[in-house]
Structure formats: C-alpha cells, structure tokens
Design a protein around this motif. Structure first.
Motif, short mmCIF file in Angstrom:
data_model
loop_
_atom_site.label_atom_id
_atom_site.label_comp_id
_atom_site.label_asym_id
_atom_site.label_seq_id
_atom_site.Cartn_x
_atom_site.Cartn_y
_atom_site.Cartn_z
N ALA A 176 13.22 -21.33 16.72
CA ALA A 176 13.72 -21.00 15.51
C ALA A 176 15.36 -21.01 15.38
O ALA A 176 16.05 -21.34 14.57
N PHE A 177 15.81 -20.33 16.47
CA PHE A 177 17.18 -20.29 16.55
C PHE A 177 17.92 -21.76 16.64
O PHE A 177 18.92 -21.92 16.00
N ARG A 178 17.22 -22.31 17.59
CA ARG A 178 17.65 -23.80 17.78
C ARG A 178 17.65 -24.66 16.34
O ARG A 178 18.68 -25.34 15.89
N ALA A 179 16.71 -24.48 15.68
CA ALA A 179 16.46 -25.16 14.50
C ALA A 179 17.46 -24.54 13.44
O ALA A 179 18.05 -25.47 12.56
N LEU A 181 20.46 -23.51 14.06
CA LEU A 181 21.80 -24.08 14.20
C LEU A 181 21.79 -25.63 14.08
O LEU A 181 22.90 -26.23 13.33
N ALA A 182 20.60 -26.35 13.83
CA ALA A 182 20.64 -27.65 13.65
C ALA A 182 20.93 -27.69 12.28
O ALA A 182 21.65 -28.90 11.77
N GLU A 183 20.24 -26.97 11.14
CA GLU A 183 20.44 -27.26 10.13
C GLU A 183 21.82 -27.13 9.63
O GLU A 183 22.25 -27.33 8.63
N ARG A 184 22.76 -26.38 10.53
CA ARG A 184 24.02 -25.76 10.10
C ARG A 184 24.91 -26.99 10.79
O ARG A 184 26.20 -26.88 10.96
N GLY A 185 24.28 -27.97 11.44
CA GLY A 185 25.15 -28.90 12.13
C GLY A 185 25.81 -28.60 13.23
O GLY A 185 26.88 -29.45 13.78
N MET A 186 25.22 -27.56 13.95
CA MET A 186 25.78 -27.23 15.26
C MET A 186 24.87 -27.62 16.61
O MET A 186 23.68 -27.73 16.41
#
Length: 254
Positions: A176-179, A181-186
């Motif tokens: 969930a945390f990785r997803a 971050l991915a949504e924020r382009g990180m």
C-alpha cells in the motif's frame, strides 16, 4: 546573560513575520521570551526553573501554551520549509519517545488527543519525521507508541513534497505504501522484508544516505524535553519539537 541561550537578531528576523499580531497591550520582548522557551526545552527544566534573565516564568509558559494552541510554532516550521527550496530525495523514519508519568495524567476522554500508547515496556509516543537530503525536518507527525510505521506513514503521504526518491527502512515495506508513492511519482528506496513473496529491488548505494535522518533524531533527542515527554497535550509536545527543529536545522546556520 552570557550563559543563556539567546536568539540572534538575524534569527529573529527570519521568524518574526510568522508571529501573530499583538492586540491591545504590546507583547513582552519576543526575543527574550522565545529564547527562554528554547532554553527550557533544551535543558529539560520545569518552567518555574527558567533563569531570571528570561523574565517571569509564567510569561514564558503562557506564551508557549498560547502559541502552541494557535499552531504558531508549527506554522513557522512549515513556512521556513516552503522557503527552503525543493529536494529530489526524501527520507522518512520514526522513533519512540518516552512519556513521563506526568504526561499520561490527561484523561483519555479529553477533547484533545494524547498520542501516548504502551510499547517498549512503558508509555511512549512515536515521532515520525520526513527529512530532505540534508537531514532537515520537513514534516512531523505524532502517534501512539504502538502504532505501525507504514500505517502512520499513510497520515503524511498526501503531504509529502515533490521528490524523485523516498528512502525508508524495511518497516515501511508494504504494498500500500509503495503504491501511494508511485501515485505521487516517487521511487521508493526501501529494502524488502526477507519473508515477502515479492522481493523489490532498491538502490543500496542511495540507501546509505539514510543515516542523515538517524542523525536528525540524535540531534533532536539531545534536547531533554523532547527525549522525555512531559507535556500532557500532544499539540504542546509537537510544538516543542517543531520549535527545536526550527532552531537546530533551519535558523541556526552555525
């Protein structure tokens, strides 16, 4: 007065624009009072034990509590962070702060949250910090000591400033945390748990820079009223941390 901590005129010029306006009777000398607040937080004193050079201890205490409730110290930190420029690397981590028994005397049914829980064999508060690549705190978040790291990280993920990478230890290795971050382009630089089915790759060389946030915690915990929590209300304790972080990392250039 030579042995007392005293804010310099240059430091005051950097934070004065964010002070609340004085209504009616002019305030007592801001520089002297704020220096007294910093002295008490750094040395872990009772407010009544503040040196006489800072003026009446009731004035120092009342100013700290009133501005804490107004969110002045948190706003000062936020404004300095906004003016500090961007970064391409963020770091997030959490540490436990021991809560003194006097901090736990506030009733749980009170209107304001306490952010005190049981972990590490006693009463603790968990401080979660987001830093830039220089180890300067950008975001502060308090939670109960037993709170899970990546669950409490969800409370600040929407407030993260733009960056290319986020460094964290494996306590934050969740799908969930990785997803988020991915949504924020990180790009997460987080080692995976050995028991995880999917072993995500990460940059081991970049991960070595995470020591800077550990150094940040060490410097904050040098201040006695942060290392041990005496404030009953979470907003007062968070204000003390924000003021210390402002002085140590954002206006103290030495």
């Amino acid at each position: 007065m030579s042995d007392l901590l005293m804010l310099t005129p240059e430091q005051m010029r950097r934070i004065e624009p964010y002070f609340p306006l004085s209504h009616g009777i002019p305030r007592v000398d801001d520089r002297r009072v704020l220096s007294g607040i910093l002295f008490v937080i750094r040395n872990g004193l009772r407010w009544r034990d503040a040196p006489a050079g800072y003026g009446p201890h009731k004035t120092i205490y009342n100013r700290f509590i009133r501005w804490s409730r107004l969110g002045v110290f948190n706003r000062i930190l936020a404004e300095l962070v906004a003016r500090g420029g961007g970064t391409d690397k963020l770091m997030i981590d959490a540490t436990h702060l021991k809560a003194h028994r006097t901090a736990a005397s506030l009733l749980k049914k009170g209107l304001l949250p306490r952010c005190i829980g049981r972990s590490r064999g006693g009463l603790t508060t968990k401080l979660q910090v987001v830093c830039d690549d220089k180890g300067r705190p950008l975001l502060l978040h308090l939670s109960e000591g037993q709170a899970n790291d990546h669950k409490t990280a969800a409370a600040v993920v929407e407030q993260l400033p733009p960056a290319r990478f986020l460094l964290a230890d494996r306590a934050y290795s969740s799908a969930a945390f990785r997803a988020a971050l991915a949504e924020r382009g990180m790009t997460p630089c987080i080692p995976p748990h050995a028991k995880h089915r999917i072993q995500h790759s990460y940059d081991a060389v970049l991960y070595r820079e995470r020591h800077r946030i550990e150094n940040t915690f060490a410097r904050l915990k040098d201040w006695r009223r942060i290392h041990t929590r005496y404030d009953r209300c979470a907003h007062a304790f968070l204000s003390a941390i924000a003021l210390a972080a402002t002085f140590i990392f954002w206006i103290n250039e030495s």
